[in-house]
Motif scaffolding. Sequence first.
Motif, PDB file in Angstrom:
ATOM      1  N   GLU A  49       0.821  -1.221   0.000  1.00 39.72           N
ATOM      2  CA  GLU A  49       0.000   0.000   0.000  1.00 39.72           C
ATOM      3  C   GLU A  49       0.850   1.264   0.000  1.00 39.72           C
ATOM      4  O   GLU A  49       0.322   2.370  -0.097  1.00 39.72           O
ATOM      5  CB  GLU A  49      -0.931  -0.005   1.221  1.00 39.72           C
ATOM      6  CG  GLU A  49      -2.007  -1.092   1.202  1.00 39.72           C
ATOM      7  CD  GLU A  49      -1.455  -2.491   1.510  1.00 39.72           C
ATOM      8  OE1 GLU A  49      -0.356  -2.596   2.096  1.00 39.72           O
ATOM      9  OE2 GLU A  49      -2.124  -3.475   1.143  1.00 39.72           O
ATOM     10  N   LYS A  50       2.166   1.149   0.171  1.00 41.88           N
ATOM     11  CA  LYS A  50       3.132   2.254   0.156  1.00 41.88           C
ATOM     12  C   LYS A  50       3.026   3.191   1.370  1.00 41.88           C
ATOM     13  O   LYS A  50       3.559   4.300   1.340  1.00 41.88           O
ATOM     14  CB  LYS A  50       3.057   3.108  -1.128  1.00 41.88           C
ATOM     15  CG  LYS A  50       2.818   2.346  -2.421  1.00 41.88           C
ATOM     16  CD  LYS A  50       4.058   1.645  -2.889  1.00 41.88           C
ATOM     17  CE  LYS A  50       3.920   1.026  -4.266  1.00 41.88           C
ATOM     18  NZ  LYS A  50       2.895   0.005  -4.429  1.00 41.88           N
ATOM     19  N   ASN A  51       2.353   2.760   2.421  1.00 39.61           N
ATOM     20  CA  ASN A  51       2.339   3.593   3.630  1.00 39.61           C
ATOM     21  C   ASN A  51       3.433   3.174   4.610  1.00 39.61           C
ATOM     22  O   ASN A  51       3.740   3.899   5.547  1.00 39.61           O
ATOM     23  CB  ASN A  51       0.963   3.551   4.320  1.00 39.61           C
ATOM     24  CG  ASN A  51       0.565   2.166   4.754  1.00 39.61           C
ATOM     25  OD1 ASN A  51       0.626   1.215   3.965  1.00 39.61           O
ATOM     26  ND2 ASN A  51       0.174   2.011   6.003  1.00 39.61           N
ATOM     27  N   VAL A  52       4.026   2.007   4.395  1.00 44.79           N
ATOM     28  CA  VAL A  52       5.143   1.558   5.236  1.00 44.79           C
ATOM     29  C   VAL A  52       6.415   1.553   4.390  1.00 44.79           C
ATOM     30  O   VAL A  52       6.430   0.972   3.302  1.00 44.79           O
ATOM     31  CB  VAL A  52       4.881   0.144   5.805  1.00 44.79           C
ATOM     32  CG1 VAL A  52       6.044  -0.297   6.679  1.00 44.79           C
ATOM     33  CG2 VAL A  52       3.575   0.101   6.588  1.00 44.79           C
ATOM     34  N   LEU A  53       7.445   2.230   4.897  1.00 43.85           N
ATOM     35  CA  LEU A  53       8.724   2.302   4.182  1.00 43.85           C
ATOM     36  C   LEU A  53       9.848   1.828   5.103  1.00 43.85           C
ATOM     37  O   LEU A  53      10.002   2.331   6.211  1.00 43.85           O
ATOM     38  CB  LEU A  53       8.995   3.753   3.742  1.00 43.85           C
ATOM     39  CG  LEU A  53      10.425   4.074   3.261  1.00 43.85           C
ATOM     40  CD1 LEU A  53      10.769   3.310   1.994  1.00 43.85           C
ATOM     41  CD2 LEU A  53      10.592   5.574   3.013  1.00 43.85           C
ATOM     42  N   GLY A  54      10.615   0.866   4.632  1.00 51.43           N
ATOM     43  CA  GLY A  54      11.815   0.447   5.360  1.00 51.43           C
ATOM     44  C   GLY A  54      13.021   0.731   4.497  1.00 51.43           C
ATOM     45  O   GLY A  54      13.012   0.419   3.304  1.00 51.43           O
ATOM     46  N   MET A  55      14.045   1.365   5.070  1.00 54.04           N
ATOM     47  CA  MET A  55      15.265   1.589   4.281  1.00 54.04           C
ATOM     48  C   MET A  55      16.495   1.587   5.178  1.00 54.04           C
ATOM     49  O   MET A  55      16.432   1.958   6.346  1.00 54.04           O
ATOM     50  CB  MET A  55      15.170   2.884   3.472  1.00 54.04           C
ATOM     51  CG  MET A  55      14.978   4.159   4.249  1.00 54.04           C
ATOM     52  SD  MET A  55      14.953   5.544   3.077  1.00 54.04           S
ATOM     53  CE  MET A  55      14.607   6.899   4.183  1.00 54.04           C
ATOM     54  N   MET A  56      17.614   1.132   4.634  1.00 51.56           N
ATOM     55  CA  MET A  56      18.852   1.104   5.400  1.00 51.56           C
ATOM     56  C   MET A  56      19.468   2.495   5.571  1.00 51.56           C
ATOM     57  O   MET A  56      19.994   2.801   6.639  1.00 51.56           O
ATOM     58  CB  MET A  56      19.886   0.145   4.771  1.00 51.56           C
ATOM     59  CG  MET A  56      19.540  -1.330   4.875  1.00 51.56           C
ATOM     60  SD  MET A  56      18.952  -1.877   6.488  1.00 51.56           S
ATOM     61  CE  MET A  56      20.403  -1.671   7.501  1.00 51.56           C
ATOM     62  N   PRO A  57      19.465   3.376   4.559  1.00 49.51           N
ATOM     63  CA  PRO A  57      20.115   4.688   4.731  1.00 49.51           C
ATOM     64  C   PRO A  57      19.409   5.583   5.752  1.00 49.51           C
ATOM     65  O   PRO A  57      18.208   5.462   5.979  1.00 49.51           O
ATOM     66  CB  PRO A  57      20.019   5.308   3.332  1.00 49.51           C
ATOM     67  CG  PRO A  57      19.804   4.176   2.414  1.00 49.51           C
ATOM     68  CD  PRO A  57      19.002   3.173   3.184  1.00 49.51           C
ATOM     69  N   HIS A  58      20.202   6.485   6.323  1.00 52.72           N
ATOM     70  CA  HIS A  58      19.739   7.376   7.393  1.00 52.72           C
ATOM     71  C   HIS A  58      19.541   8.805   6.877  1.00 52.72           C
ATOM     72  O   HIS A  58      20.512   9.573   6.844  1.00 52.72           O
ATOM     73  CB  HIS A  58      20.799   7.457   8.496  1.00 52.72           C
ATOM     74  CG  HIS A  58      20.979   6.205   9.281  1.00 52.72           C
ATOM     75  ND1 HIS A  58      20.362   5.979  10.488  1.00 52.72           N
ATOM     76  CD2 HIS A  58      21.728   5.099   9.040  1.00 52.72           C
ATOM     77  CE1 HIS A  58      20.719   4.791  10.954  1.00 52.72           C
ATOM     78  NE2 HIS A  58      21.557   4.240  10.092  1.00 52.72           N
TER      79      HIS A  58
END
Lengths: 80, 227
Positions: B192-201
């Motif tokens: 749904e694109k409301n949750v985002l996980g990413m390694m960069p800060h």
Amino acid sequence: MKVSAIITLKKDVLDPQGKVIHQALDGMGFENISEVRQGKYFEIDVNENDPSKAKAVVEDMCKKLLANLVIENFKIIETQ
Amino acid sequence: MKSSVITFPGSNCDRDMDVALKKFGFNNKMVWHDNNELPKSDLVVLPGGFSYGDYLRCGSMASKSRIMQSVINFAKSGGLVMGICNGFQILVETGLVPGVLLRNKYLEFICKNVFVKLDNKENTYFKNLNKDVLEFHIAHNEGNYFCTKDQLKEIKDNNQIAIYYCNKEGKIEDQYNPNGSIKNIAGIFNKEKNVLGMMPHPERMIDQSLSGEDGSIFFKNLINNIK
């Protein structure tokens, strides 16, 4: 009752730690190795006397926390 | 706009995130992991760090902590949840985003600036951003994104890849992949694109004199999109 579980990486998942261990063993003279895969081992003391019930509880633990089923398999190996 | 940053035992980027969110206009609250209830929020952030000492698997213990049930419910009702670094690891362990983060391919802790290319701007996080390539910072030992072939097909079909590691010009090639991630993936959305996980800060790139401003661009745009 004590139940043990072994968690291993699935076949197609890269295991860089296993690879490094393999290389180290190779360097030490253990040359007759084709592959090393590193995993985890758990000993869990379950307050349950029925072996099949105790195993079922540990299986549930593996599915919910101890293993990540995207990359790992688990095996319940022994009961005492 | 209200935001909440969850602090787990071992989180160490929670205050940086607090500073960043406040700097760009969020009314931020810090929330301890042992709470049951999430304050009313427009955005929930799971910060970087080493929650529970990375025991068992990175993020696995934190994903079962008390506050997470509220975070999962919030995400499932469409709320914005962003996980950075260890926060991303926690998100994959909850199953809110697909895949898993393995040990870096060359077994080294990586701490450096990287460029990432945005893949998809049809979402609240990147909509209206006037740049396609951003410079962020990474600092992790387990950022090697992995998923099954079926999952990869699914996340591609659903446009769930958020960002890729690339060079300054936005070229996505193996040589710009710092950790061995499948397809240079640095961040993933849920369907749904409301949750985002990413390694960069992004929170480490909010001061021109210290770091560069690409984090500032990201947060300014994000709060405008939420308003």
